[in-house]
Design a protein around this motif. Structure first.
Motif: not given
Length: 327
Positions: A157-161, A181-183, A189-190, A200-207
């Motif tokens: 899980l890579v956080f930060g696009a 990849v989540c951002d 985040a595309t 590729v996920v668009v969401d708040w990382p901790h959530r």
């Protein structure tokens, strides 16, 4: 053999599969490592890192011609160091057979990300394939049968696009991870920016981390170095039973991050699990070099390596088979 699946599933007609079924001493590949040979001469995979590939290739051509499975032993020859063998001093046995419907079915399941257990007789090459809901990743010989169990790929899980994330995603796929990849920022985040990521996920990382399935093989790389994302994300990650939690940033950023996490109630024991700054000391400067340093640390943690140059150590180069099974 799982690493061959994506390459050989497109092959039509017969092809030969050579699998390592026994390893003694120092040898570069573990039980389960495999090589596939097409009748037109194409080769995918490896059974020895190069030491006996030529001999195994010829054996595979023989099996293609006769249809008869073969079990062969290769080892170092003290009398003739240039003879076919393992100059590293090890010994291995390789089983070569034609690809069966069971082998093809297991490979198809592996490509689709489904757990599978493939069992093959080391005499006739016949066997069975099962598709359990879950399975560990391992390879072993039991009662003269090679049993290969392939679980789902471990998650990265890579956080930060950011540009570093693209390079880390590529390295992660190379190492066999299922990469996400989540951002929280949809403009960054595309899919186009992260072609090597599985998701590729668009969401708040901790959530996202709190809601997504993870286990003791999951690795988390936090690359945002922005407190509003980092702190709640790391607070969550350090309290989960994950294999790896690392965060990008300078040493000053690290000290500030630790202070903020302590203020949020993160304990010293939890902080001790944080690998920050992330990566091994390679002198990396570019995103690609930094991704290599991060990948190197992931491998070191996964395989129990010390991260030192091998020329500085006297420990065995290849860890015991249990540590690398299913690699």
């Amino acid at each position: 053999m799982r690493e061959l699946a994506a390459s050989v599933l497109e092959w039509t007609g017969p092809f030969a599969v050579a699998s390592v079924v026994s390893v003694r001493g120092s040898a570069p590949r573990p039980v389960g490592a495999a090589l596939a040979v097409h009748p037109d001469g194409r080769v995918v995979g490896s059974v020895s890192g190069g030491c006996v590939e030529g001999a195994v290739y010829e054996l595979a051509l023989e099996v293609l011609a006769t249809g008869t499975p073969r079990l062969a032993r290769f080892g170092y020859s003290a009398e003739d160091a240039f003879a076919v063998g393992l100059t590293c001093g090890g010994e291995l046995e390789v089983f070569v057979q034609l690809a069966t419907p069971e082998i093809r079915a297991a490979m198809r399941a592996a490509v689709e990300g489904r757990p599978v257990v493939l069992t093959r007789s080391l005499v006739m090459g016949t066997g069975s394939v099962e598709f359990p809901e879950s399975a560990p990743t391992s390879s072993s010989v039991v009662d003269n049968s090679l049993v290969e169990s392939w679980g789902t790929a471990p998650r990265l899980l890579v956080f930060g696009a950011i540009d570093y994330a693209s390079a880390v995603a590529r390295q992660g796929k190379f190492l066999g991870y299922h990469v996400t990849v989540c951002d929280a920022r949809p403009v960054f985040a595309t899919v186009d920016r992260f072609p090597h990521a599985d998701d590729v996920v668009v969401d708040w990382p901790h959530r996202y981390l709190a809601a997504t399935p993870t286990d003791t093989s999951t690795a988390v790389c936090v690359l945002t170095h922005d407190p509003k994302f980092d702190v709640p994300l790391l607070k969550t990650a350090l309290r989960l039973p994950l294999a790896f939690v690392g965060a990008l940033g300078s040493r000053r950023t690290h000290l500030d991050r630790v202070a903020r996490l302590r203020a949020e109630g993160v304990t010293d024991a939890e902080l001790a699990r944080l690998r920050s700054p992330i990566g091994l000391d390679l002198g990396a400067a570019t995103p690609e070099e930094t991704a290599v340093s991060i990948a190197a640390e992931l491998v070191a943690v996964r395989r129990g390596g010390g991260g030192l140059p091998l020329s500085w150590t006297e420990v065995p180069i290849h860890k015991d088979a249990a540590a690398v099974c299913g690699a």
